[in-house]
Design a protein around this motif. Structure first.
Motif, mmCIF file in Angstrom:
data_model
loop_
_atom_site.group_PDB
_atom_site.id
_atom_site.type_symbol
_atom_site.label_atom_id
_atom_site.label_comp_id
_atom_site.label_asym_id
_atom_site.label_seq_id
_atom_site.Cartn_x
_atom_site.Cartn_y
_atom_site.Cartn_z
ATOM 1 N N TYR A 57 36.313 32.034 49.128
ATOM 2 C CA TYR A 57 36.967 31.988 47.110
ATOM 3 C C TYR A 57 37.740 30.586 47.574
ATOM 4 C CZ TYR A 57 37.726 32.861 42.871
ATOM 5 O OH TYR A 57 38.571 32.927 41.322
ATOM 6 N N SER A 282 31.873 35.340 42.776
ATOM 7 C CA SER A 282 30.611 34.215 41.573
ATOM 8 C C SER A 282 30.479 34.379 39.986
ATOM 9 C CB SER A 282 29.303 34.165 41.921
ATOM 10 O OG SER A 282 29.152 34.816 43.899
ATOM 11 N N ASP A 283 31.849 34.995 39.737
ATOM 12 C CA ASP A 283 31.556 35.268 38.562
ATOM 13 C C ASP A 283 32.248 34.371 37.470
ATOM 14 O OD1 ASP A 283 31.992 36.622 35.398
ATOM 15 O OD2 ASP A 283 33.567 37.199 35.650
ATOM 16 N N ASN A 466 29.472 35.032 34.552
ATOM 17 C CA ASN A 466 28.047 34.438 35.283
ATOM 18 C C ASN A 466 26.352 35.611 34.671
ATOM 19 O OD1 ASN A 466 25.881 34.670 36.672
ATOM 20 N ND2 ASN A 466 27.461 34.321 38.806
ATOM 21 N N SER A 551 22.736 39.164 44.756
ATOM 22 C CA SER A 551 24.425 38.821 45.302
ATOM 23 C C SER A 551 24.123 37.525 45.990
ATOM 24 C CB SER A 551 25.116 39.313 46.341
ATOM 25 O OG SER A 551 25.265 40.883 46.057
ATOM 26 N N CYS A 554 23.415 35.384 42.495
ATOM 27 C CA CYS A 554 25.019 35.220 41.314
ATOM 28 C C CYS A 554 25.495 34.274 42.131
ATOM 29 C CB CYS A 554 25.581 36.559 41.664
ATOM 30 S SG CYS A 554 24.911 38.366 40.797
ATOM 31 N N ALA A 555 25.959 34.310 44.002
ATOM 32 C CA ALA A 555 26.628 33.038 44.044
ATOM 33 C C ALA A 555 25.298 31.048 43.773
ATOM 34 C CB ALA A 555 26.470 32.939 45.724
ATOM 35 N N PHE A 558 26.759 30.600 40.830
ATOM 36 C CA PHE A 558 27.653 29.920 40.412
ATOM 37 C C PHE A 558 27.320 28.141 41.328
ATOM 38 C CE2 PHE A 558 31.825 28.435 42.441
ATOM 39 C CZ PHE A 558 33.343 29.537 41.665
ATOM 40 N N TYR A 562 28.823 25.495 38.628
ATOM 41 C CA TYR A 562 30.124 24.677 38.779
ATOM 42 C C TYR A 562 30.511 23.701 38.256
ATOM 43 C CZ TYR A 562 34.094 22.978 41.954
ATOM 44 O OH TYR A 562 34.936 23.104 42.725
#
Length: 587
Positions: A57, A282-283, A466, A551, A554-555, A558, A562
């Motif tokens: 991150y 990932s938010d 997200n 999870s 979510c990533a 992202f 982006y």
């Protein structure tokens, strides 16, 4: 038809994914409560997971954060005229503005004596600070000339002056005001967020510079500590976009290990903390809001800390943790008033705790209650009050008021009355404003930055949650409510109170609000999803398929969004297909 199918395929898939995720939740009526951590937990694995998630991150957050160079010498222009000798007539003027507000008159002379206006006067208002500005010049003629930039009103500071020919090449300058033309090589081709301020950086980055230089601040609508923390990055890296964004980004990175430890303290193990921290990393809101030089990041960081330490005290009766919760509350309140809402939530938790103690042992709890109340008066009233009071040192220095004097006290008190009247009486409109009930469903993001690329690319920065976290997190609150009311799980009640403490005040606030005001609540959405992960872990054999898959999704989302979060160019058609799920989302 194909375009419509493509456009709605991803959001519909997201909804179906959330439905599938909750199908993995065991029946709430008889599922075991999430188990807490044990002494057998693998802390070496935890350290590796924390470091890996935080490291990835951090690389993403600090990448392309902003230029590490920018003009550093500024000239106060009030009542001043700066004359520049040029070898030929310029076609463009590039100005890098400092702090302060005022106007400039730009004139040209062939003989160095008689000057005529070259263009319309340039106004350096509050929106124009800490930015590169391109001013076309209608300079007819050839050969040498002199250009004069004279301040016509106000007290603006100016950082750099660059003249260009019609081909975009910088012209040599001779001037007595060397500080205005000593960093010519730093002039960019055009304005962008890489080299200039954007959105509310015009207030907070500016105020941080003013605090560092003993100047009375322009922005006084929030307490000072957030701007002082922002100024740490400026001290390290200079008054550059990277410098004024560094501290907030660092605090955003530091939230991740705190979130991991918080989830581990609540639910134990390593998988649930890891999955929850990935969701947090990932938010969209967390990423965007911590990379812009505003003060919300510091408030949210201290909110996360104060609830983490409060939970340690409630679950383990550690007084040091209660003291640290009070310290975090003091630092947060001195950064932004949203932490006062969080403090009210801590107060509710404290009262509920002692109410349960009295119900359990009766009057025998009074002695411990009295001692704990005195302890809290010290660490939740006296210490925060002192921190808050001392955070106004830059105000006192700007006015020459010593800290423990009547003049200093008057400065502090007058600012409190101003802040209250400002926020309670603010009447304004904004195209990207939103209400609290819109935040719950991601209905109206706020657009921070908008530009078009040379080939028509879309360049944007939008702040919103997200969607997977937003929508699945909202459902998790109903899980918490059921578990708190019908299963008497204190952890569910703890998280629910934390969320409501951040959201409920905005229901009764009539002033202009935006999606970023939901940022503190997203912390509790992540923790609430962690609760759901833990229910699955203890009630389903294939729980990692559900929690891990969510999870990962979510990533992945992202990654898809982006460009919309980081001002990277994207073709308009692709943006329409992938990134506009609702008609209320900005183009």
């Amino acid at each position: 038809m194909i375009d419509s199918i493509i456009q709605y395929f991803i959001p519909i898939s997201a909804v179906l994914l959330i439905v599938a995720f909750y199908l993995g939740l065991p029946p709430l009526g008889n599922c075991p409560l999430p188990s807490p951590g044990t002494k057998k937990d693998n802390w070496r694995l935890d350290a590796l997971l924390m470091a890996a998630i935080t490291g990835v991150y951090a690389l993403t957050a600090f990448y392309d954060l902003g230029d590490t160079t920018a003009p550093q010498s500024f000239v106060p222009m009030a009542g001043h005229e700066a004359v520049f000798a040029l070898s030929e007539h310029p076609a463009e003027l590039m100005l890098y503005t400092g702090v302060g507000m005022g106007g400039y008159r730009i004139e040209i002379s062939e003989d160095g004596e008689r000057y005529t206006p070259l263009t319309e006067d340039f106004t350096q208002d509050h929106v124009a600070v800490l930015k590169w500005h391109s001013i076309p010049l209608a300079a007819e003629g050839e050969g040498a000339c002199s250009v004069k930039i004279a301040c016509t009103n106000g007290e603006p500071w100016l950082g750099e002056v660059v003249f260009r020919d019609s081909g975009g090449k910088s012209l040599p300058i001779e001037s007595l005001d060397a500080a205005l033309c000593d960093e010519q090589a730093l002039c960019p081709a055009a304005y962008s967020i890489d080299n200039s301020s954007y959105f509310d950086e015009i207030y907070h980055a500016r105020t941080a510079w003013e605090h560092l230089h003993g100047v009375w601040p322009y922005e006084i609508s929030h307490p000072p500590l957030g701007k002082l923390l922002l100024g740490l990055g400026i001290r390290l890296f200079g008054m550059t976009p990277f410098g004024w964004r560094f501290s907030g980004t660092l605090f955003g990175v530091l939230m991740l290990p705190v979130m991991y430890l918080f989830l581990k303290k609540l639910f134990g193990g390593s998988a649930v903390p890891a999955f929850g921290t990935v969701v947090f990393a990932s938010d969209f809101m967390h990423f965007v809001q911590t990379r812009i030089a505003t003060i919300d990041t510091y408030g949210v960081f201290f909110i996360l800390l104060m609830y983490y330490f409060m939970y340690i005290w409630l679950s383990e009766d550690r007084l040091w943790a209660l003291a640290l919760a009070g310290l975090a509350f003091g630092l947060g309140a001195a950064s932004k008033w949203i932490c006062i809402y969080a403090g009210a939530g801590l107060g509710v938790l404290w009262l509920v705790h002692w109410g349960m103690q009295f119900a359990k042992v009766g009057k025998a709890a009074f002695s411990r209650f009295a001692k704990n109340a005195a302890f809290c008066m010290l660490f939740f009233v006296a210490l925060p009050g002192l921190i808050y009071y001392l955070s106004y040192l830059p105000y006192g220095e700007a006015r020459g008021a010593a800290v423990f004097t009547r003049d200093y006290w008057d400065i502090v008190w007058e600012n409190q009355t101003y802040m209250f009247s400002y926020h309670s009486g603010l009447v304004a409109t904004h195209p990207y404003a939103s209400k609290w009930y819109q935040w719950l469903l991601d209905i109206r993001p706020i657009l921070y930055y908008m530009q078009s690329g040379a080939s028509g690319e879309r360049i944007r920065i939008s702040a919103f949650v997200n969607p997977l976290l937003c929508w699945a997190g909202l459902l998790s609150l109903f899980v918490l409510l059921y578990m708190a009311l019908f299963r008497r799980d204190r952890r569910a009640g703890f998280l629910l109170i934390g969320f409501l403490a951040q959201l409920l005040p905005w229901i009764f606030i009539g002033r202009l609000t935006f999606a970023y005001h939901y940022f503190p609540s997203t912390v509790f959405l992540v923790l609430s999803l962690g609760y759901v992960f833990a229910l699955m872990r203890d009630g389903r054999r294939r729980w990692m398929f559900y929690a891990g898959g969510f999870s990962f999704a979510c990533a992945l989302l992202f990654v898809v969004f982006y460009p919309e979060l980081s001002a990277h160019p994207i073709q308009p058609q692709r943006a329409e297909w992938l990134l506009r799920w609702l008609p209320t989302w900005p183009l």
